[in-house]
Design an enzyme around this catalytic site. Structure first.
Site, PDB file in Angstrom:
ATOM      1  N   VAL A  71       0.818  -1.232   0.000  1.00  0.00           N
ATOM      2  CA  VAL A  71       0.000   0.000   0.000  1.00  0.00           C
ATOM      3  C   VAL A  71       0.846   1.274   0.000  1.00  0.00           C
ATOM      4  CG1 VAL A  71      -2.023  -1.057   1.086  1.00  0.00           C
ATOM      5  CG2 VAL A  71      -0.270   0.034   2.530  1.00  0.00           C
ATOM      6  N   TYR A 170       4.536   5.757  15.101  1.00  0.00           N
ATOM      7  CA  TYR A 170       3.181   5.190  15.020  1.00  0.00           C
ATOM      8  C   TYR A 170       2.130   6.232  15.421  1.00  0.00           C
ATOM      9  CZ  TYR A 170      -0.628   1.840  15.790  1.00  0.00           C
ATOM     10  OH  TYR A 170      -1.816   1.172  15.740  1.00  0.00           O
TER      11      TYR A 170
HETATM   12  C1  BGC Z   1      -1.536  -0.515  18.861  1.00  0.00           C
HETATM   13  C2  BGC Z   1      -1.455  -1.628  19.889  1.00  0.00           C
HETATM   14  C3  BGC Z   1      -1.847  -1.114  21.257  1.00  0.00           C
HETATM   15  C4  BGC Z   1      -3.147  -0.327  21.227  1.00  0.00           C
HETATM   16  C5  BGC Z   1      -3.472   0.331  22.565  1.00  0.00           C
HETATM   17  C6  BGC Z   1      -2.906   0.096  18.928  1.00  0.00           C
HETATM   18  O1  BGC Z   1      -3.074   1.075  17.950  1.00  0.00           O
HETATM   19  O2  BGC Z   1      -1.266  -1.034  17.567  1.00  0.00           O
HETATM   20  O3  BGC Z   1      -0.144  -2.173  19.913  1.00  0.00           O
HETATM   21  O4  BGC Z   1      -2.000  -2.208  22.143  1.00  0.00           O
HETATM   22  O5  BGC Z   1      -3.082   0.663  20.226  1.00  0.00           O
HETATM   23  O6  BGC Z   1      -2.369   0.986  23.116  1.00  0.00           O
END
Ligand code: BGC
Length: 272
Positions: A71, A170
């Site tokens: 993607v 992330y």
């Molecule tokens: C993450 C997980 C995490 C969760 C809550 C998600 O977006 O990918 O690794 O456990 O968020 O923190």
């Protein structure tokens, strides 16, 4: 009035990262409502074929095919949409879900780790949304299947809101998804496109295995979840079906948190 298991009959849906975890459950839930499903994957084609077969067997209306596509690559995404349109005529629903983590303290995070996560999680969603909207506009309204021109359900995370030490790449990608989603809504709602997000909390999948594989870890995780249970991929599947269906027609530009209350700051229950 359609029957409960035909809410998406006659429609075609692309789900990215659909051969495991949340994407798999979303693809199966969407298929069980009668849609044709593109089960996108990047590795493990056998698993993607298995998910597609399961959808074909269980659905009395829809068909399903596994399609490989990275993607984060423009030409791959364009080819996946072309293949879908050649086979099923159009795309009605797009669920950009593919995502990954490459965790590191920020001062030790390599540029490659930063870029990989942004490329897959954020740029991947941009490329899919762009291709989906282009197809919605080309095709025009199909009032016989939906009141909307097309539906996008972006997979975000509670970390579009909750900062996450050790996961800056992330969290930044998910914060970006929130703004991408709201901007798409503002820009394309006049065309009758609906764009919303799901923000899952802790869902039991391989991405967060270390957070649930031992009893001790699970208890610690539950401190963050007022509802005191880890989520299941199926919890996300049912929310995705609803957001893709006309039952949620007036929902646009929203994030549905499916998190057992994680975003209600349980750390403040006996503090603050
Ligand atoms: C993450 C997980 C995490 C969760 C809550 C998600 O977006 O990918 O690794 O456990 O968020 O923190």
């Amino acid at each position: 009035m359609q029957k409960p298991n035909e809410r998406l009959a006659g429609q075609t849906c692309i789900v990215t990262g659909a051969n495991s975890g949340i994407g798999e459950a979303v693809a199966i839930a969407i298929g069980s409502e009668g849609a044709n499903v593109i089960v996108n994957y990047i590795s493990n084609p056998e698993k993607a074929e298995e998910v597609a077969d399961k959808i074909c067997k269980e659905s009395s209306f829809g068909d399903a095919i596994a399609v490989r596509c990275d993607v984060s690559k423009e030409e791959d995404v364009e080819a996946m949409f072309k293949k879908t349109i050649d086979k099923f005529g159009t795309v009605d629903i797009c669920i950009p879900n593919a995502g990954l983590q490459q965790d590191s303290e920020l001062h030790k995070m390599s540029l490659a780790q930063w870029q990989k996560v942004i490329d897959v999680n954020l740029t991947g969603q941009f490329l899919c949304c762009r291709a989906a909207i282009t197809e919605f506009i080309r095709r025009g309204m199909r009032p016989e299947v939906s009141s909307s021109l097309g539906k996008i359900v972006q997979m975000s995370s509670v970390h579009q809101l909750i900062p996450w030490a050790g996961h800056a790449n992330y969290a930044a990608s998910k914060g970006g998804i929130d703004m991408l989603m709201q901007t798409i809504c503002q820009e394309y709602a006049p065309y009758k496109v609906r764009c919303n997000s799901i923000a899952p909390g802790a869902i039991k999948t391989s991405i967060n295995r270390q957070a649930w594989e031992t009893q001790e870890a699970l208890e610690k995780l539950n401190e963050l979840i007022p509802y005191k249970r880890i989520g299941t991929p199926e919890d996300i599947g049912s929310a995705a079906v609803w957001l893709a269906s006309d039952e949620s027609e007036y929902i646009n530009g929203s994030t549905i948190f499916v998190d057992g209350g994680m975003t209600c700051y349980p750390g403040f229950t006996e503090n603050g």
